[in-house]
Design a protein around this motif. Structure first.
Motif, PDB file in Angstrom:
ATOM      1  N   THR A 163      12.838  18.512  -0.558  1.00 21.49           N
ATOM      2  CA  THR A 163      11.830  18.078   0.764  1.00 21.49           C
ATOM      3  C   THR A 163      10.538  16.477   0.667  1.00 21.49           C
ATOM      4  O   THR A 163      10.601  16.724   0.944  1.00 21.49           O
ATOM      5  N   SER A 164      11.375  16.347  -0.915  1.00 20.56           N
ATOM      6  CA  SER A 164      10.982  14.551  -0.892  1.00 20.56           C
ATOM      7  C   SER A 164      11.580  14.093   0.050  1.00 20.56           C
ATOM      8  O   SER A 164      11.059  13.447   1.333  1.00 20.56           O
ATOM      9  N   GLU A 169      12.910  15.170   3.050  1.00 17.61           N
ATOM     10  CA  GLU A 169      12.382  15.268   4.513  1.00 17.61           C
ATOM     11  C   GLU A 169      10.741  14.841   4.279  1.00 17.61           C
ATOM     12  O   GLU A 169      10.377  14.533   5.817  1.00 17.61           O
ATOM     13  N   ALA A 170      10.359  15.058   3.607  1.00 19.42           N
ATOM     14  CA  ALA A 170       8.928  14.100   3.825  1.00 19.42           C
ATOM     15  C   ALA A 170       9.010  12.755   4.238  1.00 19.42           C
ATOM     16  O   ALA A 170       8.154  12.091   4.883  1.00 19.42           O
ATOM     17  N   SER A 218       9.255  12.553   7.791  1.00 18.39           N
ATOM     18  CA  SER A 218       8.564  12.480   8.623  1.00 18.39           C
ATOM     19  C   SER A 218       6.968  11.963   8.301  1.00 18.39           C
ATOM     20  O   SER A 218       5.922  12.622   8.842  1.00 18.39           O
ATOM     21  N   VAL A 219       7.358  10.597   7.719  1.00 14.58           N
ATOM     22  CA  VAL A 219       6.259  10.380   7.294  1.00 14.58           C
ATOM     23  C   VAL A 219       5.067   9.758   8.942  1.00 14.58           C
ATOM     24  O   VAL A 219       3.973   9.608   8.824  1.00 14.58           O
ATOM     25  N   GLU A 275       2.779  12.241   9.837  1.00 14.69           N
ATOM     26  CA  GLU A 275       2.115  12.873   9.631  1.00 14.69           C
ATOM     27  C   GLU A 275       0.635  12.213   8.940  1.00 14.69           C
ATOM     28  O   GLU A 275       0.983  10.891   9.034  1.00 14.69           O
ATOM     29  N   PRO A 335       1.390  11.002   4.620  1.00 13.70           N
ATOM     30  CA  PRO A 335       2.320  10.864   3.638  1.00 13.70           C
ATOM     31  C   PRO A 335       2.653  11.129   2.310  1.00 13.70           C
ATOM     32  O   PRO A 335       3.181  11.354   1.144  1.00 13.70           O
ATOM     33  N   LYS A 379       3.326  13.638  -0.454  1.00 14.02           N
ATOM     34  CA  LYS A 379       4.350  14.285  -0.531  1.00 14.02           C
ATOM     35  C   LYS A 379       5.214  12.935  -0.952  1.00 14.02           C
ATOM     36  O   LYS A 379       6.549  12.924  -2.095  1.00 14.02           O
ATOM     37  N   LEU A 380       5.031  11.835  -0.809  1.00 13.57           N
ATOM     38  CA  LEU A 380       6.069  11.075  -1.129  1.00 13.57           C
ATOM     39  C   LEU A 380       5.439  10.713  -2.882  1.00 13.57           C
ATOM     40  O   LEU A 380       6.581  10.568  -3.698  1.00 13.57           O
ATOM     41  N   ARG A 404       5.284  12.759  -4.696  1.00 12.18           N
ATOM     42  CA  ARG A 404       6.315  14.110  -5.487  1.00 12.18           C
ATOM     43  C   ARG A 404       7.715  13.583  -5.763  1.00 12.18           C
ATOM     44  O   ARG A 404       8.068  14.008  -6.919  1.00 12.18           O
ATOM     45  N   TYR A 405       8.217  12.665  -4.640  1.00 14.54           N
ATOM     46  CA  TYR A 405       9.236  11.693  -5.333  1.00 14.54           C
ATOM     47  C   TYR A 405       9.819  10.916  -6.236  1.00 14.54           C
ATOM     48  O   TYR A 405      10.321  11.482  -7.049  1.00 14.54           O
TER      49      TYR A 405
END
Length: 144
Positions: free
Chosen positions: A68-69, A71-72, A75-76, A79, A82, A85-86, A88-89
């Motif tokens: 999921t990270s 994918e985020a 797709s920066v 969105e 971002p 979601k970044l 979370r990585y």
């Protein structure tokens, strides 16, 4: 020696559906962790079993978070937020480290067993590699 079989090109993987590879690896990880925990419950002390369980569950969660990270990250541009979601990585490493540290500090798990459980991704990749090797041999047509 002058006749070399054709290499597997893109047509060898034409039947590959998007996400099928990741799903197979994910399922192989679940099966490997399950087998390791069952074997640990039968053959090893309870701390080893809980270490395998904790490491395996964290490995599965880490794989899911990684997917999921990534994918985020890809797709920066699409969105507006971002950074959440970044984050979370990087945050997943702290979560895994904190859980392992806490469990080891409370003497619930064996640290080597936890590290082995965290490595569940490696045998899952070997399962997928053997699967791909098998299908490349079976679907070979006329190359001697």
């Amino acid at each position: 020696m002058s006749e070399i079989g054709n290499s597997a090109g893109a047509e060898a993987f034409a039947g590959e559906v998007d996400g099928a590879l990741e799903t197979r690896i994910f399922r192989a990880m679940i099966a490997i962790v399950s087998l390791a925990v069952i074997a640990g419950a039968i053959l090893a002390p309870w701390r080893v079993t809980t270490g395998l369980l904790l490491g395996g569950v964290l490995s599965i969660l880490n794989y899911h978070w990684l997917r999921t990270s990534i994918e985020a990250l890809l797709s920066v541009a699409n969105e507006k937020r971002p950074r959440v979601k970044l984050a979370r990585y990087i945050l997943r490493y702290f979560v895994i480290g904190a859980l392992v540290f806490a469990a080891y500090g409370l003497q619930i798990v064996s640290l080597p067993a936890t590290i082995i459980g965290l490595c569940a991704f490696v045998p899952a990749l070997f399962v997928e590699a053997f699967r791909q090797f098998y299908f490349s041999i079976v679907h070979r047509e006329g190359s001697y």
